[in-house]
Enzyme design. Structure first.
Site, PDB file in Angstrom:
ATOM      1  N   HIS A  44      -4.750  10.590   2.201  1.00 40.99           N
ATOM      2  CA  HIS A  44      -3.355  10.160   2.215  1.00 40.99           C
ATOM      3  C   HIS A  44      -2.848  10.034   3.655  1.00 40.99           C
ATOM      4  O   HIS A  44      -2.323   8.984   4.056  1.00 40.99           O
ATOM      5  CB  HIS A  44      -2.502  11.163   1.438  1.00 40.99           C
ATOM      6  N   GLU A  45      -3.014  11.086   4.424  1.00 43.21           N
ATOM      7  CA  GLU A  45      -2.495  11.079   5.790  1.00 43.21           C
ATOM      8  C   GLU A  45      -3.241  10.081   6.670  1.00 43.21           C
ATOM      9  O   GLU A  45      -2.665   9.509   7.606  1.00 43.21           O
ATOM     10  CB  GLU A  45      -2.554  12.483   6.391  1.00 43.21           C
ATOM     11  N   HIS A  48      -1.620   6.772   6.416  1.00 44.03           N
ATOM     12  CA  HIS A  48      -0.520   6.653   7.368  1.00 44.03           C
ATOM     13  C   HIS A  48      -1.057   6.309   8.760  1.00 44.03           C
ATOM     14  O   HIS A  48      -0.493   5.484   9.473  1.00 44.03           O
ATOM     15  CB  HIS A  48       0.254   7.970   7.451  1.00 44.03           C
ATOM     16  N   HIS A  51      -1.905   2.742   9.165  1.00 41.55           N
ATOM     17  CA  HIS A  51      -0.686   1.947   9.269  1.00 41.55           C
ATOM     18  C   HIS A  51      -0.208   1.910  10.725  1.00 41.55           C
ATOM     19  O   HIS A  51       0.283   0.878  11.213  1.00 41.55           O
ATOM     20  CB  HIS A  51       0.394   2.547   8.368  1.00 41.55           C
TER      21      HIS A  51
END
Length: 256
Positions: A44-45, A48, A51
């Site tokens: 998940h991280e 980020h 991104h």
């Protein structure tokens, strides 16, 4: 995930992005092993992080994760899906001593259990989101004293039919770090809406070939690199082909 430097063409800045992983240290002489929840959180991280790292914008104020709250969480929630792809799973889920990949039978059990207590997960999410909204929409002159915070939380949950001792909020008022200075005030509900977007993106990857370079490259160019320089709905539509998010994907992903 956060950044030391955000990408900016105007400033000739390359992004410097980092993830912080606070894993419990194993006893002396033993390897530190991760739970499945910690693994998916890491994916998940890193979503980020991608991104931020793959941003290609003129201004740092529009680059990377500087997007609407639901689009902030979309790449990260989507990236969790890679943890379950067999080729990826077999690369990291190995026996600590032999180095052998996890047997298919055990991997299938993990995958089958992913939606265990999905109703509980939904309930605690909705409860936390409701508490967030209750506090954020409260008039200043009605804010209770600290010793009455728990009472206010219970009243807010009872008002929306979510007061249930068996399914408490994911985060209670006294430690709701996402909203108290965390940037999610009145927006914690976005995690659930984002799940719809992420599931739509994951479905596109699955149909086109999740591990094909050209699919990942398209996602990079059409979504991750754009930051907040384009209408985000158009960005979503260009990649998925969907005129609007398909909420049925959420039910499918939750095993319903």
């Amino acid at each position: 995930m956060s950044s030391f430097v955000k990408q900016s063409k105007a400033r000739h800045q390359q992004p410097i992005i980092y993830n912080v992983c606070n894993y419990a240290k194993a006893p002396e002489g033993q390897p530190t092993l991760l739970t499945w929840d910690e693994v998916t959180t890491m994916f998940h991280e890193f979503g980020h992080a991608l991104h931020g790292m793959l941003s290609d914008c003129k201004y740092n104020t529009l680059s990377g994760t500087a997007v609407a709250r639901d689009f902030v969480e979309m790449p990260s929630q989507f990236n969790e899906s890679f943890a379950t792809i067999p080729e990826v799973f077999n690369h990291f889920a190995k026996h600590v001593k032999t180095g052998e990949s996890m047997p298919d039978t055990l991997r299938n059990k993990i995958m089958s259990a992913m939606n265990y207590h999905s109703a509980y997960a939904l309930g605690e999410n909705l409860a936390a989101s409701s508490v967030d909204m209750a506090w954020t929409t409260l008039p200043e002159n009605e804010v209770p004293s600290a010793d009455k915070a728990d009472d206010f939380e219970r009243q807010a949950l009872a008002k929306v039919g979510l007061l249930d001792a068996q399914i408490p909020p994911r985060y209670s008022t006294s430690y709701f770090n996402h909203v108290w200075g965390g940037g999610y005030a009145a927006g914690y509900y976005s995690y659930l809406w984002t799940e719809v977007l992420a599931d739509n993106i994951a479905d596109c990857f699955a149909k086109r070939g999740a591990l094909k370079r050209e699919v990942g490259q398209a996602f990079r160019q059409q979504v991750l690199s754009k930051g907040n320089t384009e209408d985000l709905m158009q960005t979503f539509t260009r990649f998925t082909g969907l005129k609007s998010p398909d909420t049925s994907a959420l039910l499918k992903a939750r095993g319903l």
